[in-house]
Design an enzyme around this catalytic site. Structure first.
Site, PDB file in Angstrom:
ATOM      1  CD  GLU A   1      14.512 -21.036  -5.459  1.00  0.00           C
ATOM      2  OE1 GLU A   1      13.717 -21.506  -4.697  1.00  0.00           O
ATOM      3  OE2 GLU A   1      14.610 -19.936  -5.886  1.00  0.00           O
TER       4      GLU A   1
ATOM      5  CB  CYS B   1      15.430 -15.571  -6.071  1.00  0.00           C
ATOM      6  SG  CYS B   1      13.857 -16.409  -6.528  1.00  0.00           S
TER       7      CYS B   1
ATOM      8  CG  HIS C   1      14.170 -11.171  -7.105  1.00  0.00           C
ATOM      9  ND1 HIS C   1      14.033 -12.189  -8.061  1.00  0.00           N
ATOM     10  CD2 HIS C   1      13.154 -11.892  -6.070  1.00  0.00           C
ATOM     11  CE1 HIS C   1      13.362 -13.383  -7.788  1.00  0.00           C
ATOM     12  NE2 HIS C   1      12.788 -12.994  -6.463  1.00  0.00           N
TER      13      HIS C   1
HETATM   14  P1  HMG Z   1      -2.799 -12.847  -2.373  1.00  0.00           P
HETATM   15  O1  HMG Z   1      -3.196 -13.183  -0.866  1.00  0.00           O
HETATM   16  O2  HMG Z   1      -3.618 -13.595  -3.566  1.00  0.00           O
HETATM   17  O3  HMG Z   1      -3.239 -11.339  -2.832  1.00  0.00           O
HETATM   18  O4  HMG Z   1      -1.314 -13.172  -2.501  1.00  0.00           O
HETATM   19  P2  HMG Z   1      -3.456 -10.094  -2.070  1.00  0.00           P
HETATM   20  O5  HMG Z   1      -4.939 -10.093  -1.526  1.00  0.00           O
HETATM   21  O6  HMG Z   1      -2.313  -9.732  -1.190  1.00  0.00           O
HETATM   22  O7  HMG Z   1      -3.316  -9.085  -3.379  1.00  0.00           O
HETATM   23  C1  HMG Z   1      -2.659  -8.847  -4.436  1.00  0.00           C
HETATM   24  C2  HMG Z   1      -2.648  -7.498  -4.578  1.00  0.00           C
HETATM   25  O8  HMG Z   1      -3.786  -7.303  -5.545  1.00  0.00           O
HETATM   26  C3  HMG Z   1      -3.166  -6.418  -3.597  1.00  0.00           C
HETATM   27  O9  HMG Z   1      -2.245  -5.402  -3.870  1.00  0.00           O
HETATM   28  C4  HMG Z   1      -4.570  -6.274  -3.598  1.00  0.00           C
HETATM   29  O10 HMG Z   1      -4.933  -4.920  -3.283  1.00  0.00           O
HETATM   30  C5  HMG Z   1      -4.588  -6.293  -5.180  1.00  0.00           C
HETATM   31  P3  HMG Z   1      -0.988  -4.584  -2.904  1.00  0.00           P
HETATM   32  O11 HMG Z   1      -1.637  -4.513  -1.736  1.00  0.00           O
HETATM   33  O12 HMG Z   1      -0.178  -5.861  -2.714  1.00  0.00           O
HETATM   34  O13 HMG Z   1      -0.602  -3.527  -3.625  1.00  0.00           O
HETATM   35  N1  HMG Z   1      -5.918  -6.455  -5.821  1.00  0.00           N
HETATM   36  C6  HMG Z   1      -6.649  -5.968  -6.687  1.00  0.00           C
HETATM   37  N2  HMG Z   1      -6.178  -5.140  -7.752  1.00  0.00           N
HETATM   38  C7  HMG Z   1      -6.725  -4.739  -8.736  1.00  0.00           C
HETATM   39  N3  HMG Z   1      -8.005  -5.059  -8.812  1.00  0.00           N
HETATM   40  C8  HMG Z   1      -8.510  -6.107  -8.029  1.00  0.00           C
HETATM   41  C9  HMG Z   1      -7.785  -6.445  -6.818  1.00  0.00           C
HETATM   42  N4  HMG Z   1      -7.927  -7.512  -5.938  1.00  0.00           N
HETATM   43  C10 HMG Z   1      -6.983  -7.347  -5.190  1.00  0.00           C
HETATM   44  N5  HMG Z   1      -9.878  -6.506  -8.265  1.00  0.00           N
HETATM   45  C11 HMG Z   1       1.046 -13.037  -2.999  1.00  0.00           C
HETATM   46  C12 HMG Z   1      -0.521 -12.565  -3.364  1.00  0.00           C
HETATM   47  C13 HMG Z   1       1.835 -12.347  -3.863  1.00  0.00           C
HETATM   48  C14 HMG Z   1       1.366 -13.144  -1.484  1.00  0.00           C
HETATM   49  C15 HMG Z   1       0.869 -14.634  -3.454  1.00  0.00           C
HETATM   50  O14 HMG Z   1       0.884 -14.710  -4.899  1.00  0.00           O
HETATM   51  C16 HMG Z   1       2.096 -15.338  -2.966  1.00  0.00           C
HETATM   52  O15 HMG Z   1       2.128 -15.776  -2.071  1.00  0.00           O
HETATM   53  N6  HMG Z   1       3.160 -15.534  -3.945  1.00  0.00           N
HETATM   54  C17 HMG Z   1       4.584 -16.167  -3.780  1.00  0.00           C
HETATM   55  C18 HMG Z   1       5.416 -15.462  -2.592  1.00  0.00           C
HETATM   56  C19 HMG Z   1       5.951 -14.614  -3.439  1.00  0.00           C
HETATM   57  O16 HMG Z   1       6.348 -14.153  -4.537  1.00  0.00           O
HETATM   58  N7  HMG Z   1       6.682 -13.654  -2.572  1.00  0.00           N
HETATM   59  C20 HMG Z   1       7.449 -12.052  -3.245  1.00  0.00           C
HETATM   60  C21 HMG Z   1       8.578 -11.860  -2.165  1.00  0.00           C
HETATM   61  S1  HMG Z   1       9.493 -13.119  -1.840  1.00  0.00           S
HETATM   62  C22 HMG Z   1      10.593 -13.268  -3.257  1.00  0.00           C
HETATM   63  O17 HMG Z   1      10.678 -12.658  -3.879  1.00  0.00           O
HETATM   64  C23 HMG Z   1      11.536 -14.659  -3.378  1.00  0.00           C
HETATM   65  C24 HMG Z   1      10.901 -15.743  -4.317  1.00  0.00           C
HETATM   66  O18 HMG Z   1      11.151 -15.255  -5.554  1.00  0.00           O
HETATM   67  C25 HMG Z   1      11.621 -17.108  -4.064  1.00  0.00           C
HETATM   68  C26 HMG Z   1      13.150 -17.149  -3.937  1.00  0.00           C
HETATM   69  O19 HMG Z   1      13.843 -16.385  -3.575  1.00  0.00           O
HETATM   70  O20 HMG Z   1      13.570 -18.281  -4.385  1.00  0.00           O
HETATM   71  C27 HMG Z   1       9.199 -15.913  -4.152  1.00  0.00           C
END
Ligand code: HMG
Length: 384
Positions: free
Chosen positions: A79, A111, A233
């Site tokens: 992609e 992906c 994945h």
């Molecule tokens: P965010 O808003 O920065 O993070 O986004 P958050 O507030 O959701 O926190 C993440 C986790 O850290 C949470 O844990 C928090 O509790 C924890 P969870 O509730 O998820 O278990 N946390 C802590 N832990 C320890 N100590 C601390 C602390 N503070 C918070 N102090 C997000 C995170 C992944 C959403 C963002 O990085 C993002 O948008 N990433 C891109 C999208 C993505 O990867 N999505 C995955 C599913 S889609 C997919 O897999 C397809 C893809 O590969 C693309 C394709 O297909 O081409 C992406």
């Protein structure tokens, strides 16, 4: 006829950033990135690297001249394509010195692309006894500096040679799949970076896994007890953990502990590299093969590509796979890299080569590289 992965190799750029340093630069508690997201390092490509050069390196690491003569199909899942018309696969013909009686093309579906390629390769080999298919996943995951997705970036490529009587993983031709029109992640053609509804994308991922796993169990009358390992994945390593956790109440404590422990073995490489997009599932397979796999183990694969397509399929590790998998060489791809500072990474992120660029070969630290852009055509070279 048994068909599956006969050889597998990968490539990641030689530079990485440290995730704790990234957290500090972004004024975030490092535990959020290392525990909450589950990453330690992130691969950073040089401006002279792209989906073509990384695909060439991954494929070059597994192919000998006999393989090249047997290949009748080459598919690149990506992609991060560098051309809206010409496929990444076409560029590889010269770089890999392949004979021209090959059907070569590119597949895009986020992906999921490489899994679509793998299934097409299975069909091709079953219809063309004696022939082989080369499937390559190659991507650069980019969300942009200081975005929530930044910590989940990465880059790299995985190459798999698919053939009869495979020596690494036999695919058992059992699968379930689904597609829904979902706006969880997208990258318009004008943009170098992806856009994501991050938390929504996590929900869709888990929903696809649960729906497909129910379908797979019903269709083939199996349970988790029939599998040693579930490979996911891995956009970031916490994501698979979240999906696996949904099974905790449905499995015996022993089975859940085994699947969790094996998942940890499958994410060791991803923790060090980040998201490879379509190669991520197969980087998980490589990590498992290097760190824990045993002959005859049954594997379940969950492939997910935003937008969204998902598929669950299965396979079996073949006796003697260790003779084909050079564990030391594969581990060295991860270990032989150098750290880049966050400020250098930020500066490099802004570099975009324009028409007329000529790359100085003495400054290149990669096997294959973009050498020139001439009349807006990207030209590549193999490093001597
Ligand atoms: P965010 O808003 O920065 O993070 O986004 P958050 O507030 O959701 O926190 C993440 C986790 O850290 C949470 O844990 C928090 O509790 C924890 P969870 O509730 O998820 O278990 N946390 C802590 N832990 C320890 N100590 C601390 C602390 N503070 C918070 N102090 C997000 C995170 C992944 C959403 C963002 O990085 C993002 O948008 N990433 C891109 C999208 C993505 O990867 N999505 C995955 C599913 S889609 C997919 O897999 C397809 C893809 O590969 C693309 C394709 O297909 O081409 C992406």
């Amino acid at each position: 006829m048994d068909i599956g992965i006969d050889k597998i190799g990968f490539y990641v750029p030689k530079d990485y950033i440290d995730i704790v340093e990234l957290a500090k630069a972004r004024d975030v508690d490092p535990d959020k990135f290392t525990i909450g997201i589950g990453q330690d390092k992130q691969a950073v490509p040089q401006p002279y690297q792209d989906a073509v050069t990384m695909a060439a390196s991954a494929a070059d690491s597994i192919l000998n001249s006999e393989d090249k003569q047997a290949i009748g199909l080459m598919i690149v899942g990506t992609e991060s394509s560098i051309d809206e018309s010409k496929s990444t696969a076409a560029f590889l013909m010269d770089l890999l010195d392949l004979p021209e009686d090959i059907r070569a093309y590119e597949i895009k579906q986020a992906c999921y692309g490489a899994t679509a390629g793998l299934q097409a390769a299975y069909d091709f080999v079953s219809l063309n006894p004696g022939k082989k298919a080369l499937v390559i996943a190659s991507d650069i995951a980019r969300y942009g500096i200081k975005t929530p997705g930044e910590v989940t970036q990465g880059a790299g490529s995985v190459a798999m040679l698919i053939g009869e009587d495979p020596r690494v993983v036999k695919l058992d031709h059992k699968s379930v799949y689904m597609t829904r029109n979902v706006g969880d992640f997208w990258r318009p053609t004008f943009s170098k970076v992806a856009f994501a509804r991050g938390k929504f994308s996590n929900q869709v991922y888990v929903d696809f896994f649960n729906t497909l796993w129910d379908k797979y169990q019903a269709k083939y009358d199996v349970t988790a007890d029939d599998f040693k390992t579930m490979l996911f994945h891995i956009p970031y390593t916490k994501m698979g953990t979240k999906a696996l956790r949904t099974l905790e109440d449905k499995l015996s404590p022993e089975k859940y502990a085994e699947l969790t422990a094996n998942y940890q073995e499958s994410i060791k490489f991803s923790r060090e590299v980040g998201n490879l997009y379509t190669g991520s599932l197969y980087l998980g397979l490589l990590s498992y093969l290097v760190n824990a796999a045993k002959a005859n183990e049954k594997l379940l694969f969950f492939s997910y590509g935003s937008g969204a397509v998902g598929e669950i399929f299965s396979g079996e590790i073949q006796p003697g796979f260790e003779k084909v998998i050079d564990k030391k060489a594969l581990q060295a791809v991860i270990d032989n890299r150098q750290k880049m500072s966050i400020s250098d990474y930020e500066k490099m992120y802004q570099i975009e080569y324009q028409d007329g660029t000529i790359v100085d070969p003495t400054a290149v630290d990669a096997e294959f590289y973009l050498s020139e852009i001439k009349e807006n055509e990207r030209l590549y070279k193999k490093n001597k």
